[in-house]
Design a protein around this motif. Structure first.
Motif, PDB file in Angstrom:
ATOM      1  N   LEU B 267     -12.419   3.134  -2.670  1.00 42.23           N
ATOM      2  CA  LEU B 267     -13.116   4.324  -2.192  1.00 42.23           C
ATOM      3  C   LEU B 267     -12.780   5.541  -3.046  1.00 42.23           C
ATOM      4  CD1 LEU B 267     -12.457   3.872   1.645  1.00 42.23           C
ATOM      5  CD2 LEU B 267     -14.608   3.467   0.458  1.00 42.23           C
ATOM      6  N   ASN B 268     -11.785   5.337  -3.921  1.00 41.01           N
ATOM      7  CA  ASN B 268     -11.228   6.432  -4.727  1.00 41.01           C
ATOM      8  C   ASN B 268     -10.865   7.606  -3.826  1.00 41.01           C
ATOM      9  OD1 ASN B 268     -10.335   7.645  -7.029  1.00 41.01           O
ATOM     10  ND2 ASN B 268     -12.351   8.521  -7.555  1.00 41.01           N
ATOM     11  N   ALA B 269     -10.165   7.299  -2.750  1.00 39.34           N
ATOM     12  CA  ALA B 269      -9.806   8.355  -1.805  1.00 39.34           C
ATOM     13  C   ALA B 269      -8.529   7.972  -1.095  1.00 39.34           C
ATOM     14  CB  ALA B 269     -10.929   8.559  -0.792  1.00 39.34           C
ATOM     15  N   GLU B 270      -7.980   8.924  -0.375  1.00 36.63           N
ATOM     16  CA  GLU B 270      -6.753   8.687   0.361  1.00 36.63           C
ATOM     17  C   GLU B 270      -7.041   8.643   1.847  1.00 36.63           C
ATOM     18  OE1 GLU B 270      -3.995  11.732  -0.597  1.00 36.63           O
ATOM     19  OE2 GLU B 270      -3.033  10.554  -2.168  1.00 36.63           O
ATOM     20  N   LEU B 271      -6.267   7.784   2.538  1.00 39.23           N
ATOM     21  CA  LEU B 271      -6.307   7.805   3.992  1.00 39.23           C
ATOM     22  C   LEU B 271      -4.986   8.391   4.435  1.00 39.23           C
ATOM     23  CD1 LEU B 271      -7.743   4.259   4.747  1.00 39.23           C
ATOM     24  CD2 LEU B 271      -8.892   6.430   5.175  1.00 39.23           C
ATOM     25  N   THR B 272      -5.045   9.418   5.269  1.00 36.88           N
ATOM     26  CA  THR B 272      -3.798  10.083   5.662  1.00 36.88           C
ATOM     27  C   THR B 272      -3.487   9.789   7.125  1.00 36.88           C
ATOM     28  OG1 THR B 272      -5.011  12.070   6.221  1.00 36.88           O
ATOM     29  CG2 THR B 272      -4.070  11.944   4.001  1.00 36.88           C
ATOM     30  N   GLY B 273      -2.220   9.969   7.454  1.00 37.51           N
ATOM     31  CA  GLY B 273      -1.777   9.818   8.844  1.00 37.51           C
ATOM     32  C   GLY B 273      -1.796   8.390   9.343  1.00 37.51           C
ATOM     33  N   MET B 274      -1.709   7.405   8.397  1.00 42.42           N
ATOM     34  CA  MET B 274      -1.757   5.996   8.784  1.00 42.42           C
ATOM     35  C   MET B 274      -0.498   5.623   9.570  1.00 42.42           C
ATOM     36  SD  MET B 274      -4.501   4.484   7.620  1.00 42.42           S
ATOM     37  CE  MET B 274      -5.463   5.918   8.027  1.00 42.42           C
ATOM     38  N   PRO B 275      -0.640   4.825  10.652  1.00 40.03           N
ATOM     39  CA  PRO B 275       0.550   4.413  11.407  1.00 40.03           C
ATOM     40  C   PRO B 275       1.417   3.492  10.559  1.00 40.03           C
ATOM     41  CG  PRO B 275      -1.372   3.235  12.156  1.00 40.03           C
ATOM     42  CD  PRO B 275      -1.870   4.244  11.186  1.00 40.03           C
ATOM     43  N   VAL B 276       2.712   3.604  10.728  1.00 42.50           N
ATOM     44  CA  VAL B 276       3.650   2.865   9.886  1.00 42.50           C
ATOM     45  C   VAL B 276       4.211   1.689  10.657  1.00 42.50           C
ATOM     46  CG1 VAL B 276       5.828   3.035   8.631  1.00 42.50           C
ATOM     47  CG2 VAL B 276       4.245   4.951   8.640  1.00 42.50           C
ATOM     48  N   SER B 277       4.312   0.565  10.001  1.00 41.10           N
ATOM     49  CA  SER B 277       5.009  -0.558  10.632  1.00 41.10           C
ATOM     50  C   SER B 277       6.254  -0.886   9.825  1.00 41.10           C
ATOM     51  CB  SER B 277       4.081  -1.771  10.745  1.00 41.10           C
ATOM     52  OG  SER B 277       3.470  -2.054   9.518  1.00 41.10           O
ATOM     53  N   ASP B 278       7.082  -1.751  10.373  1.00 39.80           N
ATOM     54  CA  ASP B 278       8.391  -2.027   9.771  1.00 39.80           C
ATOM     55  C   ASP B 278       8.284  -2.583   8.356  1.00 39.80           C
ATOM     56  OD1 ASP B 278       9.631  -1.170  11.964  1.00 39.80           O
ATOM     57  OD2 ASP B 278       9.999  -3.165  12.827  1.00 39.80           O
ATOM     58  N   GLY B 279       9.200  -2.210   7.547  1.00 39.90           N
ATOM     59  CA  GLY B 279       9.384  -2.849   6.248  1.00 39.90           C
ATOM     60  C   GLY B 279       8.428  -2.385   5.160  1.00 39.90           C
ATOM     61  N   LEU B 280       7.631  -1.375   5.443  1.00 35.49           N
ATOM     62  CA  LEU B 280       6.729  -0.892   4.401  1.00 35.49           C
ATOM     63  C   LEU B 280       7.466   0.142   3.547  1.00 35.49           C
ATOM     64  CD1 LEU B 280       3.402  -0.429   6.401  1.00 35.49           C
ATOM     65  CD2 LEU B 280       3.952  -2.231   4.754  1.00 35.49           C
ATOM     66  N   VAL B 281       7.240   0.075   2.238  1.00 36.50           N
ATOM     67  CA  VAL B 281       7.903   1.020   1.347  1.00 36.50           C
ATOM     68  C   VAL B 281       6.879   1.703   0.462  1.00 36.50           C
ATOM     69  CG1 VAL B 281      10.141  -0.131   1.292  1.00 36.50           C
ATOM     70  CG2 VAL B 281       8.359  -0.813  -0.319  1.00 36.50           C
ATOM     71  N   LYS B 282       7.288   2.764  -0.121  1.00 40.21           N
ATOM     72  CA  LYS B 282       6.419   3.534  -1.009  1.00 40.21           C
ATOM     73  C   LYS B 282       5.994   2.675  -2.202  1.00 40.21           C
ATOM     74  CE  LYS B 282       6.151   7.788  -3.591  1.00 40.21           C
ATOM     75  NZ  LYS B 282       6.878   8.867  -4.231  1.00 40.21           N
ATOM     76  N   GLY B 283       4.762   2.799  -2.550  1.00 40.81           N
ATOM     77  CA  GLY B 283       4.257   2.052  -3.697  1.00 40.81           C
ATOM     78  C   GLY B 283       3.820   0.639  -3.368  1.00 40.81           C
ATOM     79  N   GLU B 284       4.019   0.230  -2.126  1.00 39.53           N
ATOM     80  CA  GLU B 284       3.658  -1.142  -1.746  1.00 39.53           C
ATOM     81  C   GLU B 284       2.146  -1.289  -1.601  1.00 39.53           C
ATOM     82  OE1 GLU B 284       5.975  -2.528   1.513  1.00 39.53           O
ATOM     83  OE2 GLU B 284       5.004  -4.493   1.538  1.00 39.53           O
ATOM     84  N   GLU B 285       1.674  -2.479  -1.998  1.00 41.29           N
ATOM     85  CA  GLU B 285       0.244  -2.792  -1.833  1.00 41.29           C
ATOM     86  C   GLU B 285       0.007  -3.258  -0.403  1.00 41.29           C
ATOM     87  OE1 GLU B 285      -1.963  -4.306  -4.902  1.00 41.29           O
ATOM     88  OE2 GLU B 285      -0.995  -2.720  -6.068  1.00 41.29           O
ATOM     89  N   VAL B 286      -0.952  -2.691   0.250  1.00 37.69           N
ATOM     90  CA  VAL B 286      -1.199  -3.035   1.656  1.00 37.69           C
ATOM     91  C   VAL B 286      -2.697  -3.220   1.910  1.00 37.69           C
ATOM     92  CG1 VAL B 286       0.815  -1.860   2.634  1.00 37.69           C
ATOM     93  CG2 VAL B 286      -1.310  -0.583   2.257  1.00 37.69           C
ATOM     94  N   TYR B 287      -2.963  -3.788   3.092  1.00 35.00           N
ATOM     95  CA  TYR B 287      -4.328  -3.784   3.598  1.00 35.00           C
ATOM     96  C   TYR B 287      -4.415  -2.758   4.700  1.00 35.00           C
ATOM     97  CZ  TYR B 287      -5.432  -8.275   1.417  1.00 35.00           C
ATOM     98  OH  TYR B 287      -5.675  -9.258   0.527  1.00 35.00           O
TER      99      TYR B 287
END
Lengths: 298, 371
Positions: B267-287
């Motif tokens: 989308l070439n855009a950012e999604l902000t305020g996403m809920p966080v779950s355990d074990g996620l780190v900066k730079g990680e690839e996610v769905y």
């Protein structure tokens, strides 16, 4: 309208088949009422009350049994009674034992996977496809070699000496019956879902109760078909019995063969007729069982 | 009862030898604790290990490793006929040579119950499944639905601690299946027996269960209540298997204790305020996962965050809902709109080619690890 109905080929084929299949049997039955002592020509039925003089001047003696003279003759023949007794004893004993072994083999082959399974399955066909005479000679060789060795090794004397007789015939019959029973029961087991047995065990039945109350009743029609097939095979077996019988274990086929070598009287025909009726009844029973079985499964 | 748990599977492994001679784990280190009186479902597609797990509880199979406990007792190699569990089979497995009465009475006979008692209990069991008066028939003379009820009565008449059901409704048509689902649930609540239910039908599992174990490849992917597995799927498999989900590939830009910002290259855009779950780190690839019914679709741009311009590519009207397929910068999404209009008015539907705005509200999205 059935397109085959009027085809002359079908009619001709039917006549041909029925003639060759049944004409000999009908003639055989007819000759069992023959007034002649020989089996060559049919000379009319035997009169019941007074002698009859034929056109050619020959005399036909009356018999108290009338046309059934040869049947009465047969009934008074102790040798025949003994042979019939032997035949039935062997057939019943061998059928029961072969049915138990064959059914167990079929269950094992269906249920378990083991190394020699393909070989076991294949070995079932061997007794069916190899010529009976080969099997007969083979069994005879086995028995005589073993008996010779045993008699020698244990220095058996007199009556204790092992020899061919009703036991060897029965054992040989069991040997050739087992594959037939196994194959028939196997065919029946093909559609047998193991969840029936699991359900019984789930409801608290142990292995034996499960077999007795669920498995066996469900495969019973197949077991009976197999048993009846084996029984009829035993009744009219000649070749294997010929090689394995001994004194006092003459069966009907062997007895008839013996008669044929001496004089052929219509007694043989009478015997054959009775015999046909017995086998026919057994086969009819088999058919009824099988058709009931297939109805249950359709 | 001694144990809090009706059934417990502790680190259970079941290996089979495939016809090719390879070893395969049908059940791979499964641990489950099933509470007394619970309606517990094992959900998964065929080959996920759910039926094998059930068969190990019933005693038809033995674990290669680990242990199955029933009422706190280790089962080891205890045969099925010594376990206080009963099974309703997928094929029903009714004894064809026995009448309905004899079928239902079989289990009681095995217990050695007296004839009078058997008569009374079989009658009650048949009443319970609404088959009163059918006791003299043979299984073949009943319809599929009726046979299913006989199978149920036959198992329940033994008053087991645990009832195991192996896709019992699989052979019934849709309408009957829906009826039976509610009936089974009502029966379970009325009797208070633990039900362990195996199914591949997610709707069935959601309808009836107190808890669901979602299984795949011999492993439990997630265990939880229907709401938990639907609303908070533990991974992409669960999110995809239960219901439908849109998955947007992204990378975590910033992450704090309670929220994250995810960049979506598509989308070439950012999604902000996403809920966080355990074990996620900066730079990680996610769905970024969002359910079709939770994507908000509007004709006007109302807010300025987490909103994207998109074009309708297809719409499918299915009565209660309309499925709208949209494309935003080449990323395809599915949106579900409820049919709220009172009369059929073609103008109130989105049409193909229409320009719309999609809102991905943070409270409706989930971040899932890429496996």
């Amino acid at each position: 309208m059935n397109p085959f109905r009027r085809s002359p080929f079908v009619i001709a084929a039917a006549i041909f088949v029925y003639t060759f299949l049944y004409a000999p049997i009908i003639i055989l039955i007819l000759y069992s009422f023959n007034a002649s002592r020989t089996n060559v020509t049919f000379e009319g039925f035997i009169p019941a009350f007074s002698d009859r003089i034929e056109m050619d001047g020959s005399l036909v003696k009356a018999s108290p049994c009338g046309p059934f003279h040869w049947y009465c003759d047969l009934a008074n023949n102790d040798d025949v009674a003994e042979a019939a007794g032997n035949t039935l004893t062997i057939a019943f004993t061998a059928t029961i034992i072969a049915t138990i072994i064959g059914t167990m083999a079929a269950l094992a082959l269906q249920r378990y996977n083991f190394k020699m399974k393909p070989f076991s399955q294949l070995s079932l066909y061997i007794p069916i496809v190899i010529p009976e005479i080969v099997m007969g000679i083979g069994i005879l060789t086995l028995f005589s070699q073993f008996f010779g060795w045993a008699n020698e090794a244990f220095s058996l004397q007199g009556d204790a000496r092992l020899s061919l007789g009703i036991v060897t015939v029965t054992v040989s019959h069991i040997a050739f019956m087992v594959p037939f029973v196994t194959l028939v029961v196997q065919a029946r087991l093909q559609g047998f879902d193991k969840s029936f047995e699991e359900a019984a065990m789930d409801l608290g039945a142990n292995e034996w109760t499960t077999f007795r109350r669920v498995t066996f009743p469900m495969i019973l029609p197949g077991v009976l078909s197999g048993a009846l097939l084996a029984f009829t095979l035993s009744l009219d077996d000649f070749v294997i019995t010929f090689f394995t019988n001994g004194p006092g274990s003459t069966t009907l086929p062997i007895y008839v063969y013996g008669l044929l070598r001496r004089i052929i009287t219509p007694q043989v025909n009478a015997l054959s007729t009775v015999w046909i009726l017995v086998v026919f009844t057994a086969v009819l029973l088999l058919q009824i069982l099988q058709s009931r079985d297939s109805k249950q499964h359709s | 009862m001694i144990s809090e748990f009706a059934v417990e599977m502790r680190d259970v492994v079941k290996r089979f030898i495939t016809p090719e001679g390879n070893e395969m784990a049908a059940v791979d280190h499964v641990t489950m604790k099933i509470k007394n009186g619970e309606f517990f479902s094992m959900l998964g597609s065929s080959g996920c290990g759910k039926t094998t797990s059930l068969r190990m509880i019933a005693g038809f199979e033995w674990p290669t490793e680990g242990e199955v406990f029933i009422e706190g007792k280790p089962m080891g190699h205890t045969p099925p006929f010594q376990r206080k569990v009963n099974t309703v089979f997928q094929s029903y497995a009714l004894f064809q040579h026995m009448t309905i009465y004899q079928n239902v009475a079989f289990g009681l006979e095995m217990e050695g119950a007296k004839e009078e008692e058997i008569k009374k209990r079989v009658g009650r069991a048949l009443d319970m499944v609404q088959l009163t008066g059918m006791d003299r028939r043979k299984p073949k003379q009943l319809s599929g639905g009726q046979q299913q009820r006989v199978a149920l009565a036959r198992a329940l008449v033994k008053t087991p601690d645990v009832l195991l059901l192996d896709e019992p409704l699989g052979a019934l048509d849709l309408k009957l299946r829906k009826e039976m689902q509610l009936e089974l649930k009502a029966l379970q609540q009325q009797l208070g027996i633990t039900f362990i239910y195996v199914t591949h039908d997610q709707e069935e599992a959601l309808t009836m269960s107190d808890r669901i174990a979602v299984m795949s490849k011999g492993k439990v992917q997630q265990m939880g209540s229907p709401v938990e597995v639907y609303e908070r799927p533990a991974n992409k498999f669960v999110a995809d298997f239960i219901g439908e989900s849109n998955f947007l590939e992204g990378k975590i830009r910033t992450i704090s204790k309670d929220e994250a910002t995810v960049f979506i290259p598509g989308l070439n855009a950012e999604l902000t305020g996403m809920p966080v779950s355990d074990g996620l780190v900066k730079g990680e690839e996610v769905y970024v996962s969002i359910r079709p019914e939770k994507v908000r679709i509007t004709e006007k741009n109302a807010i300025n965050q987490n909103i994207f311009h998109a074009k309708v590519t297809n719409t499918v009207y299915i009565g209660a809902d309309t499925h709208i397929y949209v494309e935003a910068h080449g990323v395809k999404l599915k949106v579900l709109e409820q049919n709220r209009i009172s009369r059929l008015d073609p103008k109130s539907f989105y049409s193909v080619g229409q320009e719309v705005w999609l809102m991905l509200m943070p409270e409706n999205t989930l971040l899932l690890k890429k496996d």
